[in-house]
Design a protein around this motif. Structure first.
Motif, PDB file in Angstrom:
ATOM      1  N   ARG A  71      55.395  70.976  57.563  1.00 30.78           N
ATOM      2  CA  ARG A  71      55.334  70.514  58.954  1.00 30.78           C
ATOM      3  C   ARG A  71      56.095  69.188  59.097  1.00 30.78           C
ATOM      4  O   ARG A  71      56.852  68.978  60.026  1.00 30.78           O
ATOM      5  CB  ARG A  71      53.878  70.344  59.386  1.00 30.78           C
ATOM      6  CG  ARG A  71      53.738  70.004  60.862  1.00 30.78           C
ATOM      7  CD  ARG A  71      52.301  70.036  61.337  1.00 30.78           C
ATOM      8  NE  ARG A  71      51.782  71.396  61.261  1.00 30.78           N
ATOM      9  CZ  ARG A  71      50.704  71.743  60.562  1.00 30.78           C
ATOM     10  NH1 ARG A  71      50.039  70.845  59.885  1.00 30.78           N
ATOM     11  NH2 ARG A  71      50.284  72.979  60.552  1.00 30.78           N
ATOM     12  N   ASP A 117      59.576  68.517  61.099  1.00 27.46           N
ATOM     13  CA  ASP A 117      59.600  67.472  62.133  1.00 27.46           C
ATOM     14  C   ASP A 117      60.608  66.376  61.794  1.00 27.46           C
ATOM     15  O   ASP A 117      60.731  65.409  62.538  1.00 27.46           O
ATOM     16  CB  ASP A 117      58.214  66.844  62.304  1.00 27.46           C
ATOM     17  CG  ASP A 117      57.227  67.796  62.952  1.00 27.46           C
ATOM     18  OD1 ASP A 117      57.667  68.789  63.554  1.00 27.46           O
ATOM     19  OD2 ASP A 117      56.010  67.540  62.832  1.00 27.46           O
ATOM     20  N   ARG A 137      51.268  71.051  55.173  1.00 21.55           N
ATOM     21  CA  ARG A 137      51.486  69.726  55.784  1.00 21.55           C
ATOM     22  C   ARG A 137      52.871  69.192  55.443  1.00 21.55           C
ATOM     23  O   ARG A 137      53.545  68.597  56.276  1.00 21.55           O
ATOM     24  CB  ARG A 137      50.413  68.746  55.319  1.00 21.55           C
ATOM     25  CG  ARG A 137      49.076  68.964  56.036  1.00 21.55           C
ATOM     26  CD  ARG A 137      48.077  67.918  55.638  1.00 21.55           C
ATOM     27  NE  ARG A 137      47.569  68.310  54.313  1.00 21.55           N
ATOM     28  CZ  ARG A 137      47.054  67.479  53.437  1.00 21.55           C
ATOM     29  NH1 ARG A 137      46.987  66.203  53.703  1.00 21.55           N
ATOM     30  NH2 ARG A 137      46.601  67.907  52.284  1.00 21.55           N
TER      31      ARG A 137
END
Length: 145
Positions: A39, A43, A36
């Motif tokens: 990610r 991003d 997570r």
């Protein structure tokens, strides 16, 4: 979480109810924390990564295998930590420099400011010097002492 285990009365014809898995921004709660974090870093959502614990991340064995598409996961998270630490240190140095320059400017302005008006006072001379000066002024004016 795993699906509910079958019960004794379960005939196998009715599927077990699905376990409710809430989702969060950036993926499923069931994914590992490093995945997570990566990610969110990829991003470019560093605020969310920080809130999720990016600065507390420490590589563990097997982190590079969590996401087959991203074997650089531990290195990328450590790089993001390092970049943030460098940016925070630079911000602290900048703030300290700004304060130092402001203090120096205030000191310089205080030195350059005209002295406060003081009543004009004649410097006091020792009595012997004052007498000599008075005689010299009298002779210059043409008066005998």
């Amino acid at each position: 979480m795993a699906e509910a285990p079958p019960t004794v009365t379960d005939d196998g014809a009715t599927p077990a109810p699905k376990v409710n898995r809430p989702t969060v921004q950036g993926g499923d709660v069931g994914t590992s924390l490093p995945a997570r974090l990566l990610r969110r870093v990829l991003d470019d959502d560093l605020d969310a990564a920080l809130a999720a614990g990016l600065m507390d991340y420490a590589p563990s064995p097997g982190d590079d295998a969590l996401l087959p598409d991203h074997p650089e996961l531990p290195a990328r998270l450590l790089q993001a930590q390092h970049q943030l630490q460098c940016a925070w240190a630079a911000r602290a140095r900048y703030r300290a420099r700004t304060q130092r320059l402001a203090r120096r400017a205030a000191e310089r302005d205080a030195r350059r400011a005209p002295a406060a008006a003081t009543p004009e006072m004649k410097p006091s001379l020792p009595p012997a010097a004052a007498a000599i000066l008075a005689r010299a002024k009298a002779r210059a004016a043409g008066k005998p002492s």
